[in-house]
Design an enzyme around this catalytic site. Structure first.
Site, short mmCIF file in Angstrom:
data_model
loop_
_atom_site.label_atom_id
_atom_site.label_comp_id
_atom_site.label_asym_id
_atom_site.label_seq_id
_atom_site.Cartn_x
_atom_site.Cartn_y
_atom_site.Cartn_z
N LEU A 276 8.00 -1.56 13.10
CA LEU A 276 7.87 -2.56 14.07
C LEU A 276 6.80 -3.49 13.94
CD1 LEU A 276 8.58 0.16 16.85
CD2 LEU A 276 10.23 -1.87 16.11
N ARG B 185 9.75 4.34 25.24
CA ARG B 185 10.16 3.55 23.90
C ARG B 185 10.72 4.49 22.77
NH1 ARG B 185 4.17 0.65 23.18
NH2 ARG B 185 4.60 -1.11 24.63
N ASP C 12 8.56 12.19 10.47
CA ASP C 12 7.43 12.06 9.34
C ASP C 12 6.23 12.25 9.67
OD1 ASP C 12 7.64 10.22 6.68
OD2 ASP C 12 5.89 9.44 8.09
N ASN D 122 14.23 3.22 21.22
CA ASN D 122 14.10 3.05 19.53
C ASN D 122 15.14 3.73 18.67
OD1 ASN D 122 11.58 1.37 19.94
ND2 ASN D 122 10.28 2.95 19.04
N LYS E 61 3.24 14.23 3.48
CA LYS E 61 2.84 13.61 2.62
C LYS E 61 1.52 14.33 1.60
CE LYS E 61 4.59 9.50 4.81
NZ LYS E 61 3.88 9.84 6.25
N ILE F 174 11.37 4.71 10.54
CA ILE F 174 10.65 5.94 11.12
C ILE F 174 9.69 5.47 12.15
CG2 ILE F 174 10.90 7.81 9.53
CD1 ILE F 174 8.30 6.79 8.10
N TYR G 60 -2.61 12.89 8.48
CA TYR G 60 -2.57 12.61 9.96
C TYR G 60 -3.16 13.77 11.08
CZ TYR G 60 0.90 9.37 8.21
OH TYR G 60 1.74 8.26 7.84
N LYS H 256 7.24 4.77 15.38
CA LYS H 256 6.46 5.64 16.10
C LYS H 256 6.21 5.17 17.35
CE LYS H 256 2.13 6.00 17.67
NZ LYS H 256 1.10 5.42 18.58
N SER H 257 6.17 5.98 18.27
CA SER H 257 5.53 5.61 19.75
C SER H 257 5.36 7.29 20.45
CB SER H 257 6.97 5.26 20.57
OG SER H 257 6.46 4.95 21.68
N VAL H 258 4.45 7.00 21.34
CA VAL H 258 4.08 8.21 22.20
C VAL H 258 4.37 7.82 23.60
CG1 VAL H 258 2.17 9.00 20.90
CG2 VAL H 258 1.66 7.12 22.43
N1 LIG Z 1 3.18 6.07 3.89
C1 LIG Z 1 2.24 5.41 4.60
O1 LIG Z 1 1.29 4.90 3.86
C2 LIG Z 1 2.53 5.06 5.91
C3 LIG Z 1 3.54 5.86 6.76
N2 LIG Z 1 3.62 5.35 8.00
C4 LIG Z 1 4.58 6.13 8.85
O2 LIG Z 1 5.45 5.21 9.49
C5 LIG Z 1 5.61 5.51 10.79
C6 LIG Z 1 5.98 4.23 11.50
O3 LIG Z 1 4.79 3.28 11.42
P1 LIG Z 1 3.58 3.13 12.28
O4 LIG Z 1 2.37 2.41 11.41
O5 LIG Z 1 3.55 4.17 13.31
O6 LIG Z 1 4.12 1.70 13.05
P2 LIG Z 1 5.43 1.22 13.85
O7 LIG Z 1 5.79 0.14 13.20
O8 LIG Z 1 6.37 2.26 14.00
O9 LIG Z 1 4.71 0.74 15.20
C7 LIG Z 1 4.06 1.75 16.01
C8 LIG Z 1 3.46 0.89 17.31
O10 LIG Z 1 4.61 0.24 17.96
C9 LIG Z 1 4.46 0.48 19.39
N3 LIG Z 1 5.96 0.58 19.75
C10 LIG Z 1 6.62 1.56 19.55
N4 LIG Z 1 7.98 1.44 20.10
C11 LIG Z 1 7.81 0.24 20.79
C12 LIG Z 1 8.62 -0.37 21.62
N5 LIG Z 1 9.89 0.08 21.60
N6 LIG Z 1 8.17 -1.55 22.01
C13 LIG Z 1 7.08 -1.94 22.02
N7 LIG Z 1 6.12 -1.38 21.26
C14 LIG Z 1 6.54 -0.27 20.66
C15 LIG Z 1 3.97 2.06 19.42
O11 LIG Z 1 3.12 2.18 20.69
P3 LIG Z 1 3.01 3.30 21.47
O12 LIG Z 1 2.88 4.64 20.60
O13 LIG Z 1 1.89 3.27 22.52
O14 LIG Z 1 4.26 3.45 22.53
C16 LIG Z 1 2.52 1.71 18.16
O15 LIG Z 1 1.56 1.10 18.83
C17 LIG Z 1 4.02 6.08 11.20
O16 LIG Z 1 3.95 6.66 12.52
C18 LIG Z 1 4.14 7.14 9.74
O17 LIG Z 1 5.04 8.38 10.10
C19 LIG Z 1 2.74 4.56 8.78
C20 LIG Z 1 1.68 3.92 8.10
C21 LIG Z 1 1.48 4.13 6.67
O1 LIG Z 2 -0.65 6.11 7.94
C1 LIG Z 2 -0.55 6.20 6.65
O2 LIG Z 2 0.35 6.93 6.27
C2 LIG Z 2 -1.52 5.72 5.75
O3 LIG Z 2 -1.59 6.07 4.73
C3 LIG Z 2 -2.43 4.54 6.32
O4 LIG Z 2 -2.70 4.47 7.31
C4 LIG Z 2 -3.57 4.48 5.35
O5 LIG Z 2 -4.32 5.33 5.49
C5 LIG Z 2 -4.60 3.44 6.05
O6 LIG Z 2 -4.15 2.51 6.86
C6 LIG Z 2 -6.18 3.43 5.65
O7 LIG Z 2 -6.81 2.34 6.22
#
Ligand SMILES: NC(=O)C1=CN([C@@H]2O[C@H](COP(=O)(O)OP(=O)(O)OC[C@H]3O[C@@H](n4cnc5c(N)ncnc54)[C@H](OP(=O)(O)O)[C@@H]3O)[C@@H](O)[C@H]2O)C=CC1
Ligand SMILES: O=C(O)C(=O)[C@@H](O)[C@H](O)C(=O)CO
Length: 276
Positions: A190, A237, A45, A241, A75, A229, A50, A231-233
C-alpha cells in the site's frame, strides 16, 4: 473470507494475501494477528528484526487453528548472515515463534558489500534439507544477487519479497522472477499508507467499484499475480484489506494503475543498504 493459494517452485502452496507486522510492538502484534486470523488471514509475515516474533507466535497458538492451515514467514536479519550464525538465528526465531517448522524463511537483505549471502543461503539449503523449513527465499534481492544465488547453488529461491506498489512497480525484476520461477511477494503493497492511497486515479476506480483505494491497490496486486502482505493495526482496515476477492478490475483500470509508476521507493535501495 478465503484467500487463494499460489504454488511455489518447490510445490509448496502459499496464500496470495497475508498479514504483515512491520513497526508493530510485540503486544500490538499479538492483538493484530489475533484479529487477522479471526478475519480469515492464514499467512503472517514477521522478521527477527521486527521484535515481535514472540507476540506473533502467541497469537498463532491462541487461534487454535491447525498448524497445517497456517503459513508463517520470518526473516534472517543482516547481522546474522553467515553459515553458523544463520543456523543459530534460525533456532532463536523458532524458539520465539514457538514453532517446530517454518513455512518460509527469507534472507532479509542481500548486503552485497558484506558478501555473506552465499554462506547464508547454504545454511538455508541445509535447514530445508533437514525438514525445518518448507520453503526458502530471499528479500530485496537484485537481479545480480539472484543470478549469483542460482548460478552458485543451483537452487532457485521460491520467493523474492521486494518493495512493490503502484508507484514502484519493478517491471524488470518481476519479469526476471517470472522467467526463473521465483514468486514475487510485494512489501509495502500500500506504499506504507503514504501518498499513494490519496491518488486521484485510485480514488476514481475505487468509487466506481464502491471500494476503498486500498482495496483497489490490493486487487491490482492480486490480478498482477503478486503475493501481498498488507499491514494494519486497525481492525476495520484489517478486515477491509482481505476483502478483495469479490470484485475484478477491468483491463483499462489495470492499465490506468500501470500508468501510475513513478519509480520511487519508500524504503532503502537494496544495492546499497548494508545496515548490520
Ligand atoms: N522485506 C522487507 O524488507 C520488508 C518487508 N515488509 C513487510 O511487508 C509488510 C507490509 O508493508 P508495510 O511496510 O507495513 O506497508 P503497507 O504498504 O502494508 O502499509 C502499512 C500502512 O498503511 C496503513 N493502512 C493499512 N491498511 C490501510 C487501509 N485499508 N486504508 C488506509 N491505510 C491503511 C497502515 O496503517 P495502520 O496500521 O495504522 O492501520 C500502515 O500505516 C510489513 O508489515 C512487513 O511484514 C515491509 C517493509 C520491508
Ligand atoms: O521492514 C523491513 O522488513 C525492513 O527491512 C525495513 O524496514 C528496513 O529495515 C528499513 O527500512 C531500515 O530503515
Amino acid at each position: 473470507m478465503t484467500v487463494p493459494d499460489v504454488r511455489l517452485n518447490d510445490e509448496a502452496m502459499m496464500p496470495q494475501l497475508g498479514f504483515g507486522v512491520f513497526q508493530v510492538s510485540d503486544e500490538e502484534a499479538e492483538h493484530a494477528v489475533e484479529v487477522a486470523l479471526r478475519d480469515g488471514y492464514r499467512s503472517v509475515d514477521t522478521a527477527s528484526a521486527y521484535g515481535n516474533e514472540e507476540g506473533t507466535g502467541r497469537a498463532l497458538r491462541a487461534s487454535g487453528l491447525p498448524r497445517e492451515e497456517l503459513f508463517v514467514t520470518t526473516k534472517l536479519w543482516n547481522s546474522d548472515q553467515g553459515y553458523d550464525r544463520t543456523l543459530q538465528a534460525f533456532d532463536a526465531s523458532m524458539r520465539r515463534l514457538g514453532l517446530d517448522y517454518l513455512d518460509l524463511y527469507l534472507i532479509h537483505w542481500p548486503m552485497p558489500g558484506h558478501d555473506t549471502y552465499m554462506d547464508t543461503w547454504r545454511a538455508f539449503e541445509k535447514l530445508k534439507e533437514d525438514g525445518r523449513i518448507r520453503s526458502i527465499g530471499v528479500s530485496n534481492f537484485t537481479v545480480d544477487a539472484l543470478r549469483r544465488v542460482m548460478d552458485e547453488s543451483g537452487t532457485v529461491p521460491a520467493v523474492n519479497q521486494i518493495e512493490l506498489h503502484p508507484y514502484f512497480q519493478q517491471d524488470e525484476l518481476r519479469a526476471f522472477h517470472q522467467e526463473h520461477g521465483i514468486h514475487t511477494e510485494a512489501w509495502a503493497p500500500l506504499g506504507q499508507g503514504q501518498g499513494l492511497l490519496d491518488d486521484p486515479v485510485l480514488a476514481g476506480i475505487a468509487q466506481a467499484h464502491d471500494r476503498t483505494p486500498a482495496q483497489v491497490v490490493l486487487r491490482w496486486h492480486v490480478q498482477v499475480g503478486n503475493v501481498v502482505i498488507p499491514k494494519s493495526v486497525t481492525p476495520r482496515r484489517i478486515a477491509e484489506n482481505i476483502d478483495v476477492f469479490g470484485f475484478d478490475l477491468a483491463p483499462e483500470e489495470m492499465q490506468a494503475i500501470a500508468g501510475l509508476d513513478k519509480g520511487t521507493r519508500v524504503g532503502p535501495d537494496p544495492a546499497t543498504f548494508e545496515m548490520a
